[in-house]
Structure formats: structure tokens, C-alpha cells
Motif scaffolding. Structure first.
Motif, PDB file in Angstrom:
ATOM      1  N   LYS A   3       0.839  -1.189   0.000  1.00  0.00           N
ATOM      2  CA  LYS A   3       0.000   0.000   0.000  1.00  0.00           C
ATOM      3  C   LYS A   3       0.875   1.241   0.000  1.00  0.00           C
ATOM      4  CE  LYS A   3      -3.873  -2.149   2.418  1.00  0.00           C
ATOM      5  NZ  LYS A   3      -4.699  -2.143   3.639  1.00  0.00           N
ATOM      6  N   PRO A   4       0.398   2.344  -0.616  1.00  0.00           N
ATOM      7  CA  PRO A   4       1.192   3.571  -0.656  1.00  0.00           C
ATOM      8  C   PRO A   4       1.470   4.093   0.740  1.00  0.00           C
ATOM      9  CG  PRO A   4      -0.681   3.693  -2.158  1.00  0.00           C
ATOM     10  CD  PRO A   4      -0.870   2.479  -1.320  1.00  0.00           C
ATOM     11  N   GLN A   5       2.614   4.746   0.878  1.00  0.00           N
ATOM     12  CA  GLN A   5       2.964   5.330   2.156  1.00  0.00           C
ATOM     13  C   GLN A   5       2.111   6.552   2.407  1.00  0.00           C
ATOM     14  OE1 GLN A   5       7.036   6.494   2.435  1.00  0.00           O
ATOM     15  NE2 GLN A   5       6.940   6.998   4.603  1.00  0.00           N
ATOM     16  N   GLY A   6       1.708   6.745   3.659  1.00  0.00           N
ATOM     17  CA  GLY A   6       0.899   7.897   4.014  1.00  0.00           C
ATOM     18  C   GLY A   6       1.499   8.624   5.193  1.00  0.00           C
ATOM     19  N   ALA A   7       1.212   9.912   5.290  1.00  0.00           N
ATOM     20  CA  ALA A   7       1.735  10.728   6.379  1.00  0.00           C
ATOM     21  C   ALA A   7       0.596  11.150   7.286  1.00  0.00           C
ATOM     22  CB  ALA A   7       2.442  11.964   5.824  1.00  0.00           C
ATOM     23  N   GLY A  66       1.450   3.768   8.992  1.00  0.00           N
ATOM     24  CA  GLY A  66       2.245   4.370   7.933  1.00  0.00           C
ATOM     25  C   GLY A  66       1.739   4.101   6.533  1.00  0.00           C
ATOM     26  N   LYS A  67       0.604   3.405   6.394  1.00  0.00           N
ATOM     27  CA  LYS A  67       0.041   3.100   5.084  1.00  0.00           C
ATOM     28  C   LYS A  67      -1.267   3.859   4.893  1.00  0.00           C
ATOM     29  CE  LYS A  67       3.382   0.204   4.458  1.00  0.00           C
ATOM     30  NZ  LYS A  67       4.503   0.559   3.560  1.00  0.00           N
ATOM     31  N   GLN A  68      -1.647   4.045   3.627  1.00  0.00           N
ATOM     32  CA  GLN A  68      -2.866   4.781   3.337  1.00  0.00           C
ATOM     33  C   GLN A  68      -3.890   3.904   2.625  1.00  0.00           C
ATOM     34  OE1 GLN A  68      -1.602   7.983   0.726  1.00  0.00           O
ATOM     35  NE2 GLN A  68      -2.126   6.813  -1.068  1.00  0.00           N
ATOM     36  N   VAL A  69      -5.152   4.126   2.966  1.00  0.00           N
ATOM     37  CA  VAL A  69      -6.266   3.467   2.292  1.00  0.00           C
ATOM     38  C   VAL A  69      -7.222   4.565   1.834  1.00  0.00           C
ATOM     39  CG1 VAL A  69      -8.176   1.851   2.488  1.00  0.00           C
ATOM     40  CG2 VAL A  69      -6.046   1.405   3.727  1.00  0.00           C
ATOM     41  N   LEU A  70      -7.435   4.655   0.527  1.00  0.00           N
ATOM     42  CA  LEU A  70      -8.283   5.699  -0.034  1.00  0.00           C
ATOM     43  C   LEU A  70      -9.695   5.174  -0.252  1.00  0.00           C
ATOM     44  CD1 LEU A  70      -8.789   8.446  -1.413  1.00  0.00           C
ATOM     45  CD2 LEU A  70      -7.904   7.438  -3.523  1.00  0.00           C
ATOM     46  N   VAL A  71     -10.676   5.964   0.171  1.00  0.00           N
ATOM     47  CA  VAL A  71     -12.083   5.611  -0.012  1.00  0.00           C
ATOM     48  C   VAL A  71     -12.815   6.827  -0.578  1.00  0.00           C
ATOM     49  CG1 VAL A  71     -14.200   4.830   1.104  1.00  0.00           C
ATOM     50  CG2 VAL A  71     -11.991   4.023   1.952  1.00  0.00           C
ATOM     51  N   MET A 142      -7.984   6.960  -8.447  1.00  0.00           N
ATOM     52  CA  MET A 142      -7.528   6.587  -7.106  1.00  0.00           C
ATOM     53  C   MET A 142      -6.037   6.880  -6.932  1.00  0.00           C
ATOM     54  SD  MET A 142      -7.673   2.914  -5.131  1.00  0.00           S
ATOM     55  CE  MET A 142      -9.441   2.993  -4.895  1.00  0.00           C
ATOM     56  N   GLN A 143      -5.252   6.524  -7.936  1.00  0.00           N
ATOM     57  CA  GLN A 143      -3.813   6.759  -7.869  1.00  0.00           C
ATOM     58  C   GLN A 143      -3.503   8.251  -7.787  1.00  0.00           C
ATOM     59  OE1 GLN A 143      -1.704   5.228 -11.248  1.00  0.00           O
ATOM     60  NE2 GLN A 143       0.253   6.106 -10.642  1.00  0.00           N
ATOM     61  N   GLU A 144      -4.223   9.053  -8.565  1.00  0.00           N
ATOM     62  CA  GLU A 144      -3.961  10.492  -8.596  1.00  0.00           C
ATOM     63  C   GLU A 144      -4.342  11.163  -7.283  1.00  0.00           C
ATOM     64  OE1 GLU A 144      -5.846  12.047 -12.084  1.00  0.00           O
ATOM     65  OE2 GLU A 144      -4.841  10.615 -13.386  1.00  0.00           O
ATOM     66  N   ILE A 145      -5.445  10.734  -6.678  1.00  0.00           N
ATOM     67  CA  ILE A 145      -5.809  11.285  -5.366  1.00  0.00           C
ATOM     68  C   ILE A 145      -4.766  10.872  -4.335  1.00  0.00           C
ATOM     69  CG2 ILE A 145      -7.523  11.302  -3.513  1.00  0.00           C
ATOM     70  CD1 ILE A 145      -9.664  10.739  -5.620  1.00  0.00           C
ATOM     71  N   GLY A 146      -4.360   9.593  -4.376  1.00  0.00           N
ATOM     72  CA  GLY A 146      -3.389   9.082  -3.419  1.00  0.00           C
ATOM     73  C   GLY A 146      -2.040   9.760  -3.506  1.00  0.00           C
ATOM     74  N   GLN A 147      -1.682  10.240  -4.694  1.00  0.00           N
ATOM     75  CA  GLN A 147      -0.388  10.900  -4.868  1.00  0.00           C
ATOM     76  C   GLN A 147      -0.279  12.175  -4.041  1.00  0.00           C
ATOM     77  OE1 GLN A 147      -0.071  11.342  -9.119  1.00  0.00           O
ATOM     78  NE2 GLN A 147       0.935   9.368  -9.392  1.00  0.00           N
ATOM     79  N   PHE A 148      -1.414  12.820  -3.783  1.00  0.00           N
ATOM     80  CA  PHE A 148      -1.380  14.020  -2.947  1.00  0.00           C
ATOM     81  C   PHE A 148      -0.956  13.679  -1.525  1.00  0.00           C
ATOM     82  CE2 PHE A 148      -3.931  15.652  -6.393  1.00  0.00           C
ATOM     83  CZ  PHE A 148      -3.606  17.000  -6.436  1.00  0.00           C
ATOM     84  N   GLU A 149      -1.315  12.465  -1.074  1.00  0.00           N
ATOM     85  CA  GLU A 149      -0.976  12.055   0.289  1.00  0.00           C
ATOM     86  C   GLU A 149       0.425  11.471   0.375  1.00  0.00           C
ATOM     87  OE1 GLU A 149      -1.058  11.523   4.232  1.00  0.00           O
ATOM     88  OE2 GLU A 149      -2.504  12.630   3.034  1.00  0.00           O
ATOM     89  N   SER A 150       0.860  10.731  -0.664  1.00  0.00           N
ATOM     90  CA  SER A 150       2.155  10.054  -0.609  1.00  0.00           C
ATOM     91  C   SER A 150       3.226  10.782  -1.415  1.00  0.00           C
ATOM     92  CB  SER A 150       2.012   8.617  -1.134  1.00  0.00           C
ATOM     93  OG  SER A 150       1.507   8.616  -2.455  1.00  0.00           O
ATOM     94  N   ASP A 151       2.946  12.013  -1.815  1.00  0.00           N
ATOM     95  CA  ASP A 151       3.922  12.799  -2.564  1.00  0.00           C
ATOM     96  C   ASP A 151       5.219  12.938  -1.758  1.00  0.00           C
ATOM     97  OD1 ASP A 151       4.601  14.808  -4.756  1.00  0.00           O
ATOM     98  OD2 ASP A 151       4.837  16.021  -2.952  1.00  0.00           O
ATOM     99  N   PRO A 152       6.381  12.609  -2.347  1.00  0.00           N
ATOM    100  CA  PRO A 152       7.647  12.651  -1.605  1.00  0.00           C
ATOM    101  C   PRO A 152       7.927  14.005  -0.954  1.00  0.00           C
ATOM    102  CG  PRO A 152       7.955  11.543  -3.702  1.00  0.00           C
ATOM    103  CD  PRO A 152       6.569  12.116  -3.721  1.00  0.00           C
TER     104      PRO A 152
END
Length: 204
Positions: A3-7, A66-71, A142-152
């Protein structure tokens, strides 16, 4: 697949605890951009989406360990326009149940405002061609929304902010400890002074 990393927020050390972050505004902006960017053509007719009349629903990123789940889940009403060199037609349709579980949303209530030579053809284009292009475009939502959260860059800034907050907490604790020690010493001196005064009075 990992799962993508989340902050998580500053209060959430190492993003370990469950946290919900509202991403509705970002999701709506992305959805609007995608819908307005689509154009379909059939014969001499060009059909475009000109406006989102309404959009209801929400999107959130859940952070845990440390992981993100998008809904997300949205219903959208879109205004379309079709035209050729001699005629045009306008109407609306609704995107029903655009959600994060699958890409199997429906197009319903496909309407034309007035009867023209191309209005029926345009409705067929919405039902068939527009639906297909929307599905293709929303595959990456979903990927594009998630990128805002896991953006380096965002993660880096979050780590810096978290480190700064931890340093402030540490300094506050140290200052608090120094204050307690000073109060203790002052109290100790007062007690010693009182004992001395009491001893002097008793010896008189």
C-alpha cells in the motif's frame, strides 16, 4: 502489492494510529478536470462535457501503520453539448456511484433539452462513447488522489514538521523540568529559613 505510504498528522507518531483525512475537495477538482477534458466524435458530430451541474459525495484517506487506504464515493450530474456544422444539442446525464471499490459506475438519466436533428444521436454517443471514455479516464483517479498524500515532497515536509514539533516538546519538557527544579530549590530555601527562624525564636 504494498500500500502507498501515508503521512499522519503531527499528533500521530510514525503515522501509526488510525486517522481519517478529508480529500473531498481534491477529489472533486480531479473529477471535474477529467470530465471536462473528454471529447467524443462520431461522424461529423463533436460532443463535449461543458459543466458539472452537481457533485455529491466525499473522499478520505485513512492512515494506519504508515500506510494509506483511499475511499471515495460520488454521484455527479454533467451538462453536455453536441454539435456539427448545421445543428447542435444540449442536455444532461448523471454518473451514478463512482467509487473506490471498482470502476463500474453507471450513466443514467441521459436527457436532451430539446429535440433537434442530432439530439438522439448525441444521447447515443453519451451512452456508448462518453461512458467508455469516462471509464478509461477514471481508471487512474484513485492513484492520482493518493499521490497528494504520498507525494515525496509532502512526506519530507511532514517529517520536518514532525521533527520540529518533537524538538519543541522536548524543549518544553526540559524547561518544565528546570522550572520544577527551581521551584523545589526555592521551597527548600524557604523551609531552611523558616527552620532557622523557628530555632532562633525557640532559643530566646
Amino acid at each position: 502489492m504494498a500500500k502507498p505510504q501515508g503521512a499522519g498528522s503531527i499528533w500521530n507518531p510514525n503515522s501509526w494510529h488510525w486517522e481519517e483525512k478529508n480529500y473531498t475537495t481534491i477529489a472533486r477538482q480531479l473529477i471535474e478536470q477529467k470530465i471536462k477534458a473528454i471529447k467524443v466524435e462520431s461522424g461529423d458530430i463533436i460532443l463535449t462535457n461543458i459543466e458539472l451541474k452537481s457533485i455529491s459525495g466525499d473522499a478520505q484517506v485513512n492512515i494506519r501503520k504508515g500506510k494509506q487506504v483511499l475511499v471515495y464515493d460520488f454521484d455527479i450530474e454533467v451538462e453536455w453539448r453536441g454539435s456539427n456544422e448545421s445543428d447542435e444539442a444540449e442536455g444532461t446525464y448523471k454518473i451514478k456511484d463512482l467509487n473506490s471499490l471498482d470502476n463500474d459506475f453507471e450513466l443514467i438519466h441521459i436527457n436532451s433539452r430539446s429535440k433537434t436533428k442530432i439530439s438522439d444521436k448525441c444521447k447515443d454517443m453519451v451512452k456508448r462513447d462518453m461512458h467508455m471514455k469516462l471509464k478509461e479516464s477514471f481508471k487512474t483517479l484513485m492513484q492520482e488522489i493518493g499521490q497528494f498524500e504520498s507525494d515525496p515532497e509532502k512526506l519530507k515536509k511532514d517529517q520536518e514538521a514532525r521533527k520540529h514539533a518533537e524538538e519543541q516538546i522536548k524543549q518544553a519538557k526540559e524547561q518544565n523540568g528546570e522550572l520544577k527544579e527551581r521551584i523545589f530549590q526555592e521551597q527548600k530555601l524557604k523551609e531552611m529559613k523558616m527552620k532557622q527562624e523557628f530555632t532562633q525564636v525557640s532559643s530566646q
